[in-house]
Motif scaffolding. Structure first.
Motif, short mmCIF file in Angstrom:
data_model
loop_
_atom_site.label_atom_id
_atom_site.label_comp_id
_atom_site.label_asym_id
_atom_site.label_seq_id
_atom_site.Cartn_x
_atom_site.Cartn_y
_atom_site.Cartn_z
N PHE A 1 -12.05 12.78 68.58
CA PHE A 1 -11.98 12.54 67.14
C PHE A 1 -10.54 12.35 66.69
O PHE A 1 -9.64 13.06 67.15
N PHE A 2 -10.34 11.40 65.78
CA PHE A 2 -9.01 11.08 65.27
C PHE A 2 -9.09 10.94 63.75
O PHE A 2 -10.15 10.63 63.20
N GLU A 3 -7.94 11.11 63.10
CA GLU A 3 -7.83 10.73 61.69
C GLU A 3 -7.01 9.45 61.66
O GLU A 3 -5.90 9.40 62.19
N MET A 4 -7.60 8.39 61.11
CA MET A 4 -6.93 7.08 61.10
C MET A 4 -6.71 6.61 59.67
O MET A 4 -7.50 6.91 58.77
N GLY A 5 -5.60 5.86 59.47
CA GLY A 5 -5.17 5.51 58.12
C GLY A 5 -5.55 4.10 57.73
O GLY A 5 -5.94 3.26 58.55
N SER A 6 -5.43 3.83 56.44
CA SER A 6 -5.78 2.53 55.87
C SER A 6 -4.69 1.48 56.20
O SER A 6 -3.57 1.85 56.56
N THR A 7 -5.01 0.23 56.14
CA THR A 7 -6.28 -0.30 55.71
C THR A 7 -7.23 -0.39 56.91
O THR A 7 -6.89 -1.04 57.91
N LEU A 8 -8.38 0.29 56.82
CA LEU A 8 -9.37 0.22 57.89
C LEU A 8 -10.40 -0.84 57.53
O LEU A 8 -10.92 -0.87 56.42
N VAL A 9 -10.68 -1.73 58.48
CA VAL A 9 -11.70 -2.77 58.31
C VAL A 9 -12.93 -2.32 59.10
O VAL A 9 -12.86 -2.18 60.33
N CYS A 10 -14.05 -2.07 58.41
CA CYS A 10 -15.24 -1.47 59.03
C CYS A 10 -16.37 -2.49 59.07
O CYS A 10 -16.73 -3.08 58.05
N LEU A 11 -16.94 -2.69 60.25
CA LEU A 11 -17.97 -3.71 60.48
C LEU A 11 -19.27 -3.05 60.89
O LEU A 11 -19.28 -2.18 61.77
N GLY A 12 -20.39 -3.47 60.29
CA GLY A 12 -21.66 -2.88 60.72
C GLY A 12 -22.82 -3.19 59.83
O GLY A 12 -22.82 -4.19 59.10
N GLU A 13 -23.82 -2.33 59.93
CA GLU A 13 -25.08 -2.57 59.22
C GLU A 13 -25.78 -1.26 58.95
O GLU A 13 -25.46 -0.23 59.54
N LEU A 14 -26.78 -1.31 58.04
CA LEU A 14 -27.59 -0.15 57.73
C LEU A 14 -28.99 -0.60 57.36
O LEU A 14 -29.19 -1.72 56.90
N VAL A 15 -29.94 0.30 57.57
CA VAL A 15 -31.32 0.02 57.17
C VAL A 15 -31.89 1.30 56.57
O VAL A 15 -31.70 2.39 57.10
N SER A 16 -32.55 1.14 55.40
CA SER A 16 -32.91 2.32 54.59
C SER A 16 -34.08 3.09 55.16
O SER A 16 -34.23 4.28 54.90
N HIS A 17 -34.94 2.43 55.93
CA HIS A 17 -36.13 3.12 56.46
C HIS A 17 -36.49 2.54 57.83
O HIS A 17 -36.44 1.33 58.03
N ASP A 18 -36.81 3.42 58.76
CA ASP A 18 -37.21 2.98 60.11
C ASP A 18 -38.73 2.94 60.20
O ASP A 18 -39.38 3.99 60.19
N PRO A 19 -39.31 1.74 60.29
CA PRO A 19 -40.77 1.68 60.36
C PRO A 19 -41.32 1.96 61.76
O PRO A 19 -42.43 1.55 62.07
N GLY A 20 -40.53 2.63 62.61
CA GLY A 20 -41.07 3.10 63.88
C GLY A 20 -40.49 2.43 65.11
O GLY A 20 -41.12 2.42 66.17
N TYR A 21 -39.27 1.87 65.00
CA TYR A 21 -38.65 1.19 66.14
C TYR A 21 -37.40 1.92 66.65
O TYR A 21 -36.58 1.34 67.35
N ASP A 22 -37.25 3.17 66.25
CA ASP A 22 -36.06 3.95 66.62
C ASP A 22 -34.78 3.18 66.24
O ASP A 22 -33.88 2.98 67.06
N LEU A 23 -34.75 2.72 65.00
CA LEU A 23 -33.59 1.95 64.51
C LEU A 23 -32.42 2.89 64.21
O LEU A 23 -32.63 4.01 63.76
N ARG A 24 -31.22 2.41 64.46
CA ARG A 24 -30.01 3.12 64.03
C ARG A 24 -29.91 2.95 62.52
O ARG A 24 -29.87 1.81 62.03
N ASP A 25 -29.89 4.04 61.74
CA ASP A 25 -29.98 3.88 60.29
C ASP A 25 -28.69 3.34 59.67
O ASP A 25 -28.74 2.62 58.67
N GLU A 26 -27.56 3.67 60.26
CA GLU A 26 -26.31 3.04 59.81
C GLU A 26 -25.28 3.18 60.92
O GLU A 26 -25.26 4.19 61.62
N HIS A 27 -24.45 2.17 61.09
CA HIS A 27 -23.51 2.16 62.20
C HIS A 27 -22.35 1.22 61.86
O HIS A 27 -22.55 0.02 61.73
N PHE A 28 -21.16 1.80 61.70
CA PHE A 28 -19.97 1.01 61.38
C PHE A 28 -18.82 1.40 62.30
O PHE A 28 -18.56 2.59 62.51
#
Ligand SMILES: [Zn+2]
Length: 294
Positions: free
Chosen positions: A222-249
């Motif tokens: 684990f690290f503490e990192m400074g700005s400006t951080l550019v974060c790339l990823g996706e999220l999904v509000s509900h998993d309809p049963g596919y073992d989805l990653r709910d958010e990942h950046f």
């Protein structure tokens, strides 16, 4: 989009002192500080959720190698822009790493790959950031896949965190609270323009089995990192049963740092600005046979 704009505005306001969610023309994402592989997030937007953490434990499955071109074919995208979070190509780098993915595939078999990997230096235990060495990755990936075109996107500005939720979790939970079991998926990029964040980088694959959450947290650095951080990823509000990653950046900055975003460590001074689109579909690719249960 109008409805989701209001849902995000209201949800984020419970967690940040200042919030402004609007629908804007996507800024040129090929320019600084983003420096992504395509100008926009629009056109045939979908999410892909490939593999997952169960492939890491108790032993890493080193044979889990994916190519961006193959993934694009599987979700019927011919010249896609793909951005998000995953595990870097250990079969090329010789070591496990975090991947910050931004790649535009071209029809001639070439690509514009401006992604990075972040790994742990074996001697100093420091973070090492370097450009993606190839168009393949390992183990898992959570990407927005789109045509990379300009167009209308959500702009989300939030500063001074007053609640417990980090930025991406608050976006996801805001949607979850309103839409319940109706899945709403967002992908895109956000900046941490002021403040610092808690970021992890995976160590190299463990020779001994990892069988508990406690062991995972010792294995992650684990690290503490400074700005400006550019974060790339996706999220999904509900998993309809596919073992989805709910958010990942995953994120990077111009000081040679990067990794997996957890939360900001400077709630008083933190300032977020993000651009997102809604995905029409989620493709679940190579779903692990078993869920991770500790
Ligand atoms: Zn990650």
């Amino acid at each position: 989009m109008d409805e989701v704009q209001k849902v995000l505005q209201e949800g984020l306001s419970k967690n940040f002192a200042s919030v402004h969610v609007s629908i804007v023309e996507c800024p040129d994402l090929t320019s600084a500080p983003f420096n992504l592989s395509a100008p926009g997030l629009c056109g045939n937007a979908k999410l892909v959720d490939i593999g997952g953490p169960p492939f890491l434990f108790p032993y890493a499955q080193r044979d889990k190698v994916y190519s961006f071109r193959h993934i694009a074919d599987m979700c019927d995208s011919k010249e896609p822009f793909m951005l998000g979070a995953g595990a870097g190509p250990a079969h090329v780098l010789g070591v496990n790493s975090e991947m910050m993915n931004t790649i535009k595939l071209e029809p001639n078999g070439k690509s514009v790959n401006r992604g990075y990997v972040a790994k742990i230096d074996k001697i100093t235990n420091a973070c090492q950031l370097q450009p993606m060495p190839c168009d393949e990755f390992n183990l898992m990936g959570n990407f927005l896949v789109c045509d990379g075109l300009p167009g209308q996107v959500f702009e989300v500005k939030a500063s001074t965190r007053i609640g417990e939720e980090d930025f991406s979790r608050c976006l996801k939970n805001s949607l979850k609270r309103y839409y319940g079991e109706k899945p709403v998926a967002l992908g895109g990029v956000f900046l941490i323009e002021q403040g610092k964040a808690n970021i992890h980088i995976m160590s190299d694959f463990s020779e001994s089995p990892i069988t508990s959450e406690e062991q995972v947290n010792q294995w992650l650095k684990f690290f503490e990192m400074g700005s400006t951080l550019v974060c790339l990823g996706e999220l999904v509000s509900h998993d309809p049963g596919y073992d989805l990653r709910d958010e990942h950046f995953h994120c990077f900055n111009d000081q040679g740092e990067g990794g997996h975003y957890h939360y900001d460590t400077t709630p008083q001074s933190v300032q977020y600005r993000g651009y997102f689109v809604m995905a029409h579909d989620v493709y679940r690719i190579d779903q692990p046979a078993h869920k991770l249960v500790w």
